[in-house]
Structures are given as structure tokens and as C-alpha cells.
Design a protein around this motif. Structure first.
Motif, PDB file in Angstrom:
ATOM      1  N   ARG A 130       0.832  -1.206   0.000  1.00 14.65           N
ATOM      2  CA  ARG A 130       0.000   0.000   0.000  1.00 14.65           C
ATOM      3  C   ARG A 130       0.868   1.259   0.000  1.00 14.65           C
ATOM      4  NH1 ARG A 130      -5.523  -0.681   2.116  1.00 14.65           N
ATOM      5  NH2 ARG A 130      -5.306   1.415   2.967  1.00 14.65           N
ATOM      6  N   ILE A 131       1.915   1.268   0.828  1.00 19.48           N
ATOM      7  CA  ILE A 131       2.719   2.503   0.848  1.00 19.48           C
ATOM      8  C   ILE A 131       3.597   2.630  -0.410  1.00 19.48           C
ATOM      9  CG2 ILE A 131       2.699   2.555   3.382  1.00 19.48           C
ATOM     10  CD1 ILE A 131       5.620   1.855   3.386  1.00 19.48           C
ATOM     11  N   GLU A 132       3.711   1.518  -1.162  1.00 16.65           N
ATOM     12  CA  GLU A 132       4.418   1.588  -2.443  1.00 16.65           C
ATOM     13  C   GLU A 132       3.473   1.923  -3.592  1.00 16.65           C
ATOM     14  OE1 GLU A 132       6.274  -2.207  -2.859  1.00 16.65           O
ATOM     15  OE2 GLU A 132       7.849  -1.763  -1.402  1.00 16.65           O
ATOM     16  N   GLY A 133       2.206   2.124  -3.298  1.00 18.85           N
ATOM     17  CA  GLY A 133       1.260   2.463  -4.360  1.00 18.85           C
ATOM     18  C   GLY A 133       0.666   1.261  -5.063  1.00 18.85           C
ATOM     19  N   GLU A 134       0.837   0.090  -4.460  1.00 19.21           N
ATOM     20  CA  GLU A 134       0.288  -1.131  -5.069  1.00 19.21           C
ATOM     21  C   GLU A 134      -1.071  -1.491  -4.459  1.00 19.21           C
ATOM     22  OE1 GLU A 134       1.799  -2.776  -7.567  1.00 19.21           O
ATOM     23  OE2 GLU A 134       3.419  -1.298  -7.532  1.00 19.21           O
ATOM     24  N   GLY A 135      -1.621  -0.598  -3.678  1.00 17.26           N
ATOM     25  CA  GLY A 135      -2.888  -0.885  -3.011  1.00 17.26           C
ATOM     26  C   GLY A 135      -4.075  -0.548  -3.911  1.00 17.26           C
ATOM     27  N   PRO A 136      -5.242  -0.326  -3.281  1.00 17.66           N
ATOM     28  CA  PRO A 136      -6.443  -0.011  -4.065  1.00 17.66           C
ATOM     29  C   PRO A 136      -6.230   1.210  -4.958  1.00 17.66           C
ATOM     30  CG  PRO A 136      -6.992  -0.451  -1.777  1.00 17.66           C
ATOM     31  CD  PRO A 136      -5.499  -0.421  -1.856  1.00 17.66           C
ATOM     32  N   GLU A 137      -6.731   1.130  -6.169  1.00 24.11           N
ATOM     33  CA  GLU A 137      -6.664   2.198  -7.176  1.00 24.11           C
ATOM     34  C   GLU A 137      -5.237   2.613  -7.503  1.00 24.11           C
ATOM     35  OE1 GLU A 137      -9.172   3.791  -4.493  1.00 24.11           O
ATOM     36  OE2 GLU A 137     -10.359   2.138  -5.280  1.00 24.11           O
ATOM     37  N   GLY A 138      -4.278   1.779  -7.130  1.00 20.14           N
ATOM     38  CA  GLY A 138      -2.894   2.103  -7.463  1.00 20.14           C
ATOM     39  C   GLY A 138      -2.380   3.370  -6.801  1.00 20.14           C
ATOM     40  N   GLU A 139      -2.995   3.756  -5.686  1.00 20.73           N
ATOM     41  CA  GLU A 139      -2.573   4.973  -4.991  1.00 20.73           C
ATOM     42  C   GLU A 139      -1.703   4.628  -3.790  1.00 20.73           C
ATOM     43  OE1 GLU A 139      -6.031   7.041  -3.816  1.00 20.73           O
ATOM     44  OE2 GLU A 139      -6.725   7.396  -5.876  1.00 20.73           O
ATOM     45  N   VAL A 140      -0.836   5.566  -3.431  1.00 22.28           N
ATOM     46  CA  VAL A 140      -0.077   5.398  -2.189  1.00 22.28           C
ATOM     47  C   VAL A 140      -1.039   5.583  -1.025  1.00 22.28           C
ATOM     48  CG1 VAL A 140       1.710   6.382  -0.716  1.00 22.28           C
ATOM     49  CG2 VAL A 140       2.103   6.149  -3.175  1.00 22.28           C
ATOM     50  N   ARG A 141      -1.090   4.585  -0.174  1.00 18.52           N
ATOM     51  CA  ARG A 141      -1.993   4.647   0.970  1.00 18.52           C
ATOM     52  C   ARG A 141      -1.264   4.230   2.222  1.00 18.52           C
ATOM     53  NH1 ARG A 141      -7.775   4.047   0.013  1.00 18.52           N
ATOM     54  NH2 ARG A 141      -8.199   4.389  -2.200  1.00 18.52           N
ATOM     55  N   GLY A 142      -1.760   4.695   3.354  1.00 18.77           N
ATOM     56  CA  GLY A 142      -1.212   4.262   4.630  1.00 18.77           C
ATOM     57  C   GLY A 142      -1.600   2.817   4.887  1.00 18.77           C
ATOM     58  N   PRO A 143      -0.970   2.198   5.882  1.00 15.68           N
ATOM     59  CA  PRO A 143      -1.352   0.827   6.240  1.00 15.68           C
ATOM     60  C   PRO A 143      -2.852   0.743   6.517  1.00 15.68           C
ATOM     61  CG  PRO A 143       0.658   1.447   7.383  1.00 15.68           C
ATOM     62  CD  PRO A 143       0.157   2.688   6.691  1.00 15.68           C
ATOM     63  N   ALA A 144      -3.438  -0.422   6.234  1.00 16.35           N
ATOM     64  CA  ALA A 144      -4.887  -0.587   6.370  1.00 16.35           C
ATOM     65  C   ALA A 144      -5.351  -0.296   7.786  1.00 16.35           C
ATOM     66  CB  ALA A 144      -5.276  -2.007   5.956  1.00 16.35           C
TER      67      ALA A 144
END
Lengths: 352, 273
Positions: free
Chosen positions: A217-231
Motif C-alpha cells: 500500500r505505501i508503495e502504491g500497489e494498493g487499491p486504485e494504485g494509490e499510495v496509501r497508509g497501512p490498512a
């Protein structure tokens, strides 16, 4: 693992040797409502099967309390006082983690029993969060608070040092502690070596596993390909977590940890130098029998010192001082960071 | 001293000499200290079966085990001090049968705190050079045959402590049984090195071998294990067997008789007989 310091005129920031940057998290315990949304966010992402059923890479436990796994604070691990040698530790049992209970499905579903569905025999004598909301103290001055815990991605990780195969390592780009699943041979020295008991053995895969700080997620591989914080952070209803880099001197984490020194480490005496920090909890003052507020703190400082070390005193004093400023109508950058100024709560795209 | 008495003494010495040469090899196992004898066998003897009748005919070497000197916690806390080893080589495979005492059977690693009993056999990857005993060295690799009671059979390659890695496909065949308080495990592999970094097992030269045993109920794993020193499998034509032993014992007997005769003669002369 030795550490080095980065100083650009500001306070020294200790990073582990060979680490470019260090991810960090600050959790404000005053905001935690114990809803376990973080626990479930983590579980559904990472540990909902395949030998991980008993694992809670993120858990929320009631303090004072035995925690998860039961009495983890008494199980050893970490380092000696001068940080030079590892302290031996124990591997928790299934019962300590809270083994699943057997229920009377057979009798109810197939044998026509009128019994209510319930755990069989004395199966239900412990489980994760078994002592939720018990806390300590006597009415009307009982007290408790919630303590969310993930892997601390320590600067001086005893789990990494414990592995004779170097299967655990700190990622050079951001200091996330990972288990190389190909190198791991299931010896479990990391499980006994971590004083926070945040490395888990997967008996089905015969390897150890742990919180990965949601690195995809913090690498941008999460939902919608966006950088996100940990779930665990993003799914938190009161948004009590801030996520960023310890060495990002413009970010709120650096300010809270290094400048105001109001975010403190859990059990610093383990000497692993956690990178998860806590804003210590406040509670209403003690009450008299007749319900009047007394000039006495409800959560004993001695208990908070046991958990967070002596630095918790100055942290609480600083927050008190800043709260008074706000009460007087003055500006407080610190209280802004903790309350209304949350723009940078996930500040992850500051380094290339 | 009368002449008849001298004759009697000389006769007694002769008998002693014969007895030493004849009985000595029987009462003392004169096998070189680190040798593990290897019997020649055939592929129809069912040697992959740990309880095959053929194994009762194979001589066993007793190998002492001690701690490994590893830096892992409790590395000195071990429980198995000896293992017996039998070895058979056919024209295709090498079979090793290890047996060691272990009253507790630990087959499972399904509980968080449970560890399985296990055994391992280590060979040099290149049999012409003896690697460091603890998992070899970076320029001197070892092959390890590993069996664990949780149904794990692995062929491993290592070049120093902590470097152990699995061959992609294990060609090792194992069979195990636990009875009368002992594990008995057979491990076998073809003599040929099927891929790079696999030990080619010679038929005409001795091969170094070291052993390790883990007791799961003592939470033994990794460097917490009972290990042997380097031994060797007597695969070569080297000096061995009765003729060699007999010559040694005759030399020893002659030395004893000679020194006794010199002593007696010296005493006699001192007395002025």
C-alpha cells in the motif's frame, strides 16, 4: 545492528545502519475507542487463513491487562540494559494467543439438543481480548485505556538478530522489518526474541510471519494504485494514527517524536528502539465518593512509566501545558497537530 | 634359577604372545577411530526399508555426539549422546541407517511450541577436501541429507552456518520407524551427482561424513543439536580387516614380551643369580 544519526541542524534522528529512511507511526491513545476496526482491517488483508487464523498482526488490548498473547510483557526477548546482548525469551503457546474454542455444533445441528450454541466444556477460559475493559482501580476511580499494537519495525530489532539464518531483515529503503519466506526454516528464534511478541509462527507453512507495514500500500500497489497508509491506519474510525517517516523533518511524526517529545515508545527498556510511538492517555481526574473531581490523576503515573518509561512524564506535562495554552486562547502547534490539523497524517510521498 | 624354570617362563611368554595376537582384535574393536564400515550390497535387498532383514547383517559403528558450538540460545542443551550408523553401497546407491535413543516421539510442528525429531548427514560437496565441520565454508560447500519426523525429507546445500538452502528437487529417499525407545532412519541417494553442487559418491575412495540429531521435545532445532566430528565412510580399498589388525597386535605383543624379558633379566643380574 548499530545505528547512525542524521542531523541537519535539527535534533538527531537515529536510523539503523544501512537504512535510507525509517517508516514510523504515531498512535494517539486518547482517540482509541477499542472498536477493533484496525484489527479486522489487518486480518482481512493478511491473516484470514492458511495457518494464520490465530494471528493478529494488529491487535488492540485493554491496559492494564494481560494483552495478546497473554502476559507477553513477561515473556522475555529484547536486549540487556546496555543494548549489547539479547535477552532470552519464550515462545507463547496456542492457549496464550487464545486457541479457537470448540462449540456444541454437533449436538445442536444433528442431535436435536435444546442447549444454546456455546463453547463446550471449559473451552472458553481465555481468548484474544478476554480481559477487555476490565482495567484496574476501584469504583469510582477505576480506569483503563486501549493499546493498539503492531510490529514496531524497530531500529535495533532483536528478532533480526535472533535469526541464525538472517531470514529477518530491515528493508534498506524504509526500515520495514520483513521475514524472507524462502530463507526462513521455522526455527522460531524470532518469535522468542521479539519482546513485543509480534512475530508469529505459521505451523501450516512452517515459517514465521509478521506485520509488513502494508508495504504494497505505501508503495502504491494498493487499491486504485494509490499510495496509501497501512490498512490499520486508514480504516481507523477516529483516525488515531499518523504514518510517515521518522527522518522527514517537516512531517508531524518528527515534530511529535523529536521536537515536542510527546510521542513515546512502548517499553523502551526492551532496547529495541521501536518506530511506533504513542501519545500517552489522559483520563478524567479521580472522583470522590460524592462525585467531586479531585486533584489526582486517575491513571497512575507509575503505571504509565511501567509501560512507556520515564519519558512519559515530560510528554504528559508538555501536553498539559499546551492544553492550558489553548484554554487561555493561545496558539498551540502541538495541539493543532493532535486535533484539527490532520492534513499530513499520512505523509508517505516525501522521499523518492 | 633352574634351566627348567627358564624354559617354563619362555613357554608362558610364547603363549601370552599368541593369546595377545589372537584375542586382542576380538576384545578390542580395532577399527580406526573415525571409520564407518561400508558393506557391499545389491539393489534387491530392499535396503530403503528401515526394517529390511538385510540390515541385521550390516555392522554398525557407534558415533559419539556432542554440542555444536553454535551461538543460538541453549545450544549446549542437548539430549542425544550417541548414534549408531550402518552403511551399504550398491552399484547404484548409498544407504545409511542411523539409530539413536529418543524416548519421546515428536512428529509434529503443528503446534507453535512443538519441534520435530530430526537427523542429518553431512558430506563434502567435493569429496577431495574436508570442509569446516559446522555446515561447511563459503569455498568448501557441504551437502546435507535431512530427515525430520514431520515427514520432511530434504537435500540441502550449505557453505557455512546459516547458509543452508534446499535443492529444488530432493532425490533423497528416506524411511523411518520408532520402536523400543529408538528412532531408526534410512536415508539413501544415487551415487551419481545428478546436478551441480551435489556430492558425487565415490566407489573407490573414502568419503567424509558427519552426523547430527535433534530431539524435538527438548525444542532442539538449528544449531541446538547433537553433532559428530568428521568421520569417514570406508568406501575405498584402504587398510582394513583382520590381516592388518593381526600384524599390529603381534607387534604390540612382541613389545610387551620383550620388555618383560629385559626386566626379568635385569632383576636376575642384580640379584647375582
Amino acid at each position: 545492528m548499530s545505528s547512525h544519526s542524521e542531523s541537519d541542524g535539527g535534533d538527531d534522528i537515529d536510523l539503523a545502519e544501512g537504512i535510507d529512511h525509517q517508516v514510523a507511526m504515531v498512535m494517539d491513545l486518547n482517540k482509541c475507542i477499542g472498536c477493533q476496526s484496525c484489527t479486522i482491517a489487518c486480518k482481512t488483508n493478511w491473516t484470514d487463513g492458511g495457518g494464520r487464523e490465530y494471528m493478529y498482526w494488529n491487535n488492540v488490548e485493554t491496559k492494564p491487562g494481560a494483552g495478546y498473547p497473554r502476559d507477553w510483557e513477561e515473556m522475555g526477548g529484547g536486549w540487556t540494559d546496555d543494548g549489547s546482548e539479547r535477552t532470552p525469551g519464550d515462545i507463547p503457546s496456542e492457549e496464550d494467543y487464545g486457541a479457537p474454542w470448540d462449540f456444541n455444533y454437533e449436538q445442536i445441528m444433528y442431535e436435536g439438543s435444546d442447549e444454546p450454541l456455546r463453547p463446550m466444556d471449559d473451552a472458553a477460559d481465555w481468548g484474544p481480548n478476554w480481559d477487555e475493559d476490565e482495567g484496574a482501580g476501584e469504583y469510582p476511580n477505576s480506569y483503563y485505556f486501549y493499546l493498539p499494537r503492531i510490529c514496531n519495525h524497530c531500529t535495533h530489532p532483536s528478532c533480526v538478530e535472533a535469526c541464525p539464518r538472517s531470514a529477518l531483515y530491515k528493508r534498506s529503503e524504509d526500515g520495514i522489518v520483513l521475514v524472507d519466506q524462502d530463507r526462513c526454516r521455522g526455527y522460531r528464534y524470532c518469535v522468542e526474541g521479539c519482546p513485543y511478541k509480534k512475530v508469529y509462527y505459521n505451523a501450516m507453512k512452517k515459517v514465521s510471519e509478521k506485520c509488513i507495514f502494508c508495504y504494497p500500500r505505501i508503495e502504491g500497489e494498493g487499491p486504485e494504485g494509490e499510495v496509501r497508509g497501512p490498512a490499520c491506519a486508514e480504516d481507523c474510525p477516529p483516525q488515531l494514527r499518523m504514518v510517515g517517516y521518522l527522518d522527514d523533518e517537516e512531517g508531524p511524526i518528527h515534530k511529535l517524536v523529536n521536537e515536542y517529545e510527546v510521542a513515546v515508545r512502548l517499553h523502551p527498556e526492551f532496547r529495541t528502539e521501536p518506530n511506533v510511538y504513542y501519545i500517552p492517555p489522559f483520563a478524567p481526574p479521580q472522583h470522590s465518593e460524592s462525585g467531586e473531581s479531585l486533584d489526582s490523576e486517575r491513571i497512575p503515573r507509575t503505571y504509565l512509566e511501567e509501560l512507556f518509561g520515564p519519558k512519559v512524564n515530560e510528554a504528559l506535562n508538555t501536553i498539559n501545558r499546551e492544553r492550558d495554552r489553548v484554554r487561555r486562547g493561545e496558539e498551540s502547534e502541538l495541539m493543532d497537530l493532535l486535533t484539527n490539523n490532520r492534513e499530513d497524517k499520512y505523509r508517505l510521498e516525501v522521499f523518492d | 634359577m633352574t634351566r627348567s624354570r627358564e624354559m617354563w617362563l619362555a613357554g608362558a611368554f610364547a603363549v601370552l604372545l599368541l593369546a595377545t595376537a589372537a584375542v586382542g582384535p576380538l576384545v578390542v574393536d580395532a577399527r580406526p577411530a573415525f571409520e564407518i564400515p561400508v558393506e557391499a550390497g545389491t539393489e534387491d535387498e530392499n535396503l530403503d526399508n528401515v526394517t529390511a532383514a538385510a540390515w541385521t547383517e550390516v555392522p554398525a559403528a557407534s558415533v559419539s555426539l556432542s554440542t555444536s558450538g553454535s551461538s543460538v540460545p541453549a545450544a549446549d542443551d542437548i539430549t542425544v549422546e550417541q548414534t549408531s550408523v550402518q552403511a551399504v553401497q550398491t552399484d547404484q546407491r548409498l544407504y545409511l541407517r542411523l539409530s539413536w535413543p529418543d524416548p519421546s516421539v515428536d512428529r509434529s510442528t503443528r503446534a507453535i511450541r512443538s519441534f520435530a525429531d530430526a537427523v542429518a548427514v553431512q558430506f563434502p560437496e567435493n569429496t577431495s577436501a574436508r570442509p569446516p565441520i559446522a555446515m561447511g565454508g563459503s569455498g568448501n560447500l557441504v551437502n546435507v541429507w535431512y530427515w525430520s519426523a514431520d515427514n520432511t525429507t530434504q537435500e540441502l546445500l550449505a557453505g557455512g552456518p546459516g547458509s543452508t538452502s534446499r535443492f529444488a528437487e530432493s532425490t533423497l529417499v528416506t524411511d523411518a520407524t520408532h520402536a523400543d525407545g529408538r528412532w531408526r532412519v534410512v536415508l539413501s541417494r544415487s551415487l551419481e551427482a545428478s546436478t551441480g553442487n551435489r556430492t558425487a559418491i565415490p566407489s573407490d575412495a573414502d568419503m567424509d561424513v558427519a552426523l547430527a540429531v535433534w530431539n524435538g521435545s527438548n525444542m532442539e532445532r538449528s544449531g541446538q543439536k547433537s553433532v559428530s566430528e568428521w568421520h569417514y565412510l570406508a568406501l575405498g580399498p584402504g587398510p582394513q580387516g583382520p590381516p592388518y589388525q593381526t600384524i599390529l597386535w603381534i607387534v604390540a605383543g612382541l613389545a610387551i614380551v620383550g620388555s618383560a624379558l629385559v626386566t626379568i633379566e635385569g632383576v636376575r643380574r642384580t640379584r647375582g643369580d
